[in-house]
Design a protein around this motif. Sequence first.
Motif, PDB file in Angstrom:
ATOM      1  N   VAL A  93       5.047   1.017  -4.233  1.00 34.90           N
ATOM      2  CA  VAL A  93       5.282   0.702  -2.825  1.00 34.90           C
ATOM      3  C   VAL A  93       5.084   1.950  -1.973  1.00 34.90           C
ATOM      4  O   VAL A  93       4.388   1.928  -0.949  1.00 34.90           O
ATOM      5  CB  VAL A  93       6.702   0.122  -2.634  1.00 34.90           C
ATOM      6  N   GLN A  94       5.671   3.047  -2.401  1.00 33.82           N
ATOM      7  CA  GLN A  94       5.551   4.296  -1.662  1.00 33.82           C
ATOM      8  C   GLN A  94       4.114   4.818  -1.688  1.00 33.82           C
ATOM      9  O   GLN A  94       3.642   5.409  -0.701  1.00 33.82           O
ATOM     10  CB  GLN A  94       6.502   5.340  -2.238  1.00 33.82           C
ATOM     11  N   GLU A  95       3.426   4.612  -2.791  1.00 32.42           N
ATOM     12  CA  GLU A  95       2.030   5.019  -2.906  1.00 32.42           C
ATOM     13  C   GLU A  95       1.176   4.309  -1.854  1.00 32.42           C
ATOM     14  O   GLU A  95       0.373   4.935  -1.150  1.00 32.42           O
ATOM     15  CB  GLU A  95       1.527   4.698  -4.306  1.00 32.42           C
ATOM     16  N   PHE A  96       1.352   2.991  -1.743  1.00 26.55           N
ATOM     17  CA  PHE A  96       0.568   2.228  -0.770  1.00 26.55           C
ATOM     18  C   PHE A  96       0.909   2.663   0.653  1.00 26.55           C
ATOM     19  O   PHE A  96       0.008   2.915   1.472  1.00 26.55           O
ATOM     20  CB  PHE A  96       0.836   0.728  -0.945  1.00 26.55           C
ATOM     21  N   ASN A  97       2.202   2.772   0.952  1.00 22.20           N
ATOM     22  CA  ASN A  97       2.590   3.143   2.312  1.00 22.20           C
ATOM     23  C   ASN A  97       2.164   4.566   2.648  1.00 22.20           C
ATOM     24  O   ASN A  97       1.827   4.867   3.799  1.00 22.20           O
ATOM     25  CB  ASN A  97       4.097   2.967   2.489  1.00 22.20           C
TER      26      ASN A  97
END
Length: 209
Positions: A93-97
């Motif tokens: 999730v953090q990677e995408f954001n």
Amino acid sequence: MLKLYYAPGTCALATHIALEEAGAPYEAVRLDFGSQAQRSPEYLVVNPKGRVPALVTESGTLTETPGLLLFVAQRFPDAELAPLSDPFALAQVQEFNSYLCSTVHVAHAHGRRGARWADDAAAIEAMKRKVPATMTECFDLIERKLLKGPWVMGEHYTICDPYLFTIASWLEGDRVDTGKLPRVMEHRRHMLARPAVQKAVAAEGTQIG
């Protein structure tokens, strides 16, 4: 109560939506970019960066969208806006954001904030001309590889979805051919059907598409 500072048409919409999804008690404070309210002495006390969003919390102020979104997900876990119990999934999730924040948003900003990177007028104009190509490249990757569908992370709605929705709302203004992004556009339709999204969009008066 939380206080969100925002301006219409900015990435602050993502946090605005997340707060609505979480059922959080909050106050939304609109800044008038036309009068440079984001550079006023009063606002610079809140956010010395002079940008939005800024979220004033019980513990202090947060200013970067990935951080704000994660805070909302963790502060209101019952809303299940992130896979908080799965370290790898949460990192995804953090990677995408982070990609939206550090790469896609910057590609968009080259068309409107070129003076951040160059003083030469010709260089600024060259950056503007490049925006359709760079944004197309970014969203081609999202379309083909990163958007699992129906939501960014697959079957479960997360804090990635309001962020993608917000950034994707700039595509038409960046002269990107959205006809080549059917999955991204389907994601937009799914988002616009959600009451929390409708409420945040209406409150900001944001035009989508």
